[in-house]
Design an enzyme around this catalytic site. Structure first.
Site, PDB file in Angstrom:
ATOM      1  N   CYS A  67     -16.519   1.732 -21.300  1.00 22.14           N
ATOM      2  CA  CYS A  67     -17.837   1.614 -20.659  1.00 22.14           C
ATOM      3  C   CYS A  67     -18.585   0.349 -21.076  1.00 22.14           C
ATOM      4  CB  CYS A  67     -18.683   2.847 -20.974  1.00 22.14           C
ATOM      5  SG  CYS A  67     -17.897   4.359 -20.414  1.00 22.14           S
ATOM      6  N   CYS A  95     -17.981  -2.378 -18.716  1.00 26.20           N
ATOM      7  CA  CYS A  95     -17.931  -1.998 -17.295  1.00 26.20           C
ATOM      8  C   CYS A  95     -19.179  -2.464 -16.556  1.00 26.20           C
ATOM      9  CB  CYS A  95     -17.794  -0.478 -17.196  1.00 26.20           C
ATOM     10  SG  CYS A  95     -17.821   0.110 -15.501  1.00 26.20           S
ATOM     11  N   CYS A 101     -12.230   1.809 -16.162  1.00 29.10           N
ATOM     12  CA  CYS A 101     -12.622   3.222 -16.028  1.00 29.10           C
ATOM     13  C   CYS A 101     -11.351   4.076 -15.972  1.00 29.10           C
ATOM     14  CB  CYS A 101     -13.470   3.417 -14.772  1.00 29.10           C
ATOM     15  SG  CYS A 101     -14.236   5.036 -14.698  1.00 29.10           S
ATOM     16  N   CYS A 110     -24.309   4.465 -14.583  1.00 24.94           N
ATOM     17  CA  CYS A 110     -23.273   5.500 -14.583  1.00 24.94           C
ATOM     18  C   CYS A 110     -23.749   6.791 -15.252  1.00 24.94           C
ATOM     19  CB  CYS A 110     -22.026   4.972 -15.294  1.00 24.94           C
ATOM     20  SG  CYS A 110     -20.721   6.200 -15.371  1.00 24.94           S
ATOM     21  N   GLU A 130       0.830  -1.211   0.000  1.00 26.39           N
ATOM     22  CA  GLU A 130       0.000   0.000   0.000  1.00 26.39           C
ATOM     23  C   GLU A 130       0.867   1.265   0.000  1.00 26.39           C
ATOM     24  OE1 GLU A 130      -3.230   0.559  -0.330  1.00 26.39           O
ATOM     25  OE2 GLU A 130      -3.476  -1.575  -0.690  1.00 26.39           O
TER      26      GLU A 130
END
Ligand code: SF4
Length: 314
Positions: free
Chosen positions: A189, A192, A182, A198, A35
């Site tokens: 799209c 997606c 995205c 959306c 991370e």
């Protein structure tokens, strides 16, 4: 909500980057390290050059805590944003042999903000927390057509969308969709899972969140390299910027022969450095290093560029 969770789960089971090493580790330290390394740095760079060598050198939180800051910075060399490495080291010293499990305790540690604390809770301890990073933020802004939302509003949307039955896969799916589908430019799209809900897609406008144009200032510095019998003077930086790294010192009134220029772009400014070479008759003890000795020290990218320029003079 159940419908979108099923779609996300299906998408992740087919397309998710499940092979990433930190997704196959149960060790909170490995997940925490990934991370921190992934902040401001691409997965490819972390994976190919830093994650494995760092873990080889510091396999446990305890080994990291027992190392010197110089050793940690050397392993971080070239990755940039060195405060991350210093905080990682400090956290190890505060918590070894184990990172705490609670969000609040993680948040109290140096260098661990809300996003990192949420990610550690979600990925290392499988807690019901929505992870928020740049990719997830972009998806949420596009789904809800948000220009410039506050972080509290985004967290609200993220928590409303969280799959509490399977938070781990949900969070990984969100991060992968953000980086693979995205994308900033040319979002795909049609493949997606969020297509039917959306707002950005409906508006055929993907500028969410709005990008703030920043002008990046240019700074100039003169560096005078003092050389004596092939040994070069270096200082260990003490200020906040690049703290702990070794490098050449700047001078407002440079003396010596100009041997070239180097340029580097940081996030907030561009740096142009004029490099001068000056021969001195002697160095103070402990302040000058041979080429081989310099190889063992952690230097910033700019100082490495200056060193390269100097190669023919050493
Ligand atoms: S439909 Fe398009 S814009 Fe909306 S979240 Fe998916 S990829 Fe992004």
């Amino acid at each position: 909500m159940q419908d979108i969770h099923q779609k996300l789960h299906k998408w992740y089971s087919i397309n998710g980057r499940k092979e990433l090493p930190w997704r196959n580790s149960e060790d909170p330290y490995h997940i925490y390290l990934s991370e921190i390394m992934l902040q401001q740095t691409q997965v490819k760079t972390v994976l190919e050059r830093y994650y494995f060598p760092f873990l080889k050198k510091f396999p446990t939180l305890k080994s990291l805590a027992n190392a010197s800051l110089d050793e940690v910075l050397k392993s971080w060399e070239g990755l940039g944003y060195y405060t991350r490495a210093k905080n990682l080291h400090k956290c190890a010293q505060l918590t070894a042999p184990k990172l705490p499990k609670s969000y609040e305790s993680l948040l109290a540690l140096p260098g661990i903000g809300k996003n990192t604390a949420s990610a550690i809770c979600a990925f290392a301890y499988k807690q019901k927390r929505a992870v928020m990073e740049a990719n997830v933020r972009r998806i949420l802004c596009r789904i809800h057509a948000l220009d410039d939302p506050s972080s509290d509003l985004l967290i609200e949307y993220a928590e409303a969308l969280l799959d509490e039955e399977n938070p781990y896969d949900y969070n990984q799916a969100m991060m992968d969709i953000g980086s693979m589908v995205c994308t900033v430019k040319n979002p795909q799209c049609e493949i997606c899972p969020f297509l039917s809900m959306c707002q950005a897609h409906e508006l055929a406008c993907y500028d969410f969140p709005l990008k703030k144009k920043k002008s990046i200032p240019l700074k100039h510095e003169n560096i005078v390299v003092e050389l004596c019998e092939g040994r070069v003077k270096l200082i260990q930086r003490e200020g906040r910027f690049l703290h702990g790294l070794w490098g050449f010192s700047a001078s407002e009134n440079p003396r010596g022969t100009k041997i070239g220029e180097v340029r580097h772009q940081y996030t907030h400014f561009k740096l142009e450095v004029s490099v001068y070479l000056k021969s001195v008759s002697a160095h103070k003890e402990g302040e000058a290093f041979s080429k081989d000795e310099i190889e063992t020290l952690a230097l910033s990218t700019v100082d490495k560029k200056i060193l390269k320029l100097l190669t023919s003079h050493l």
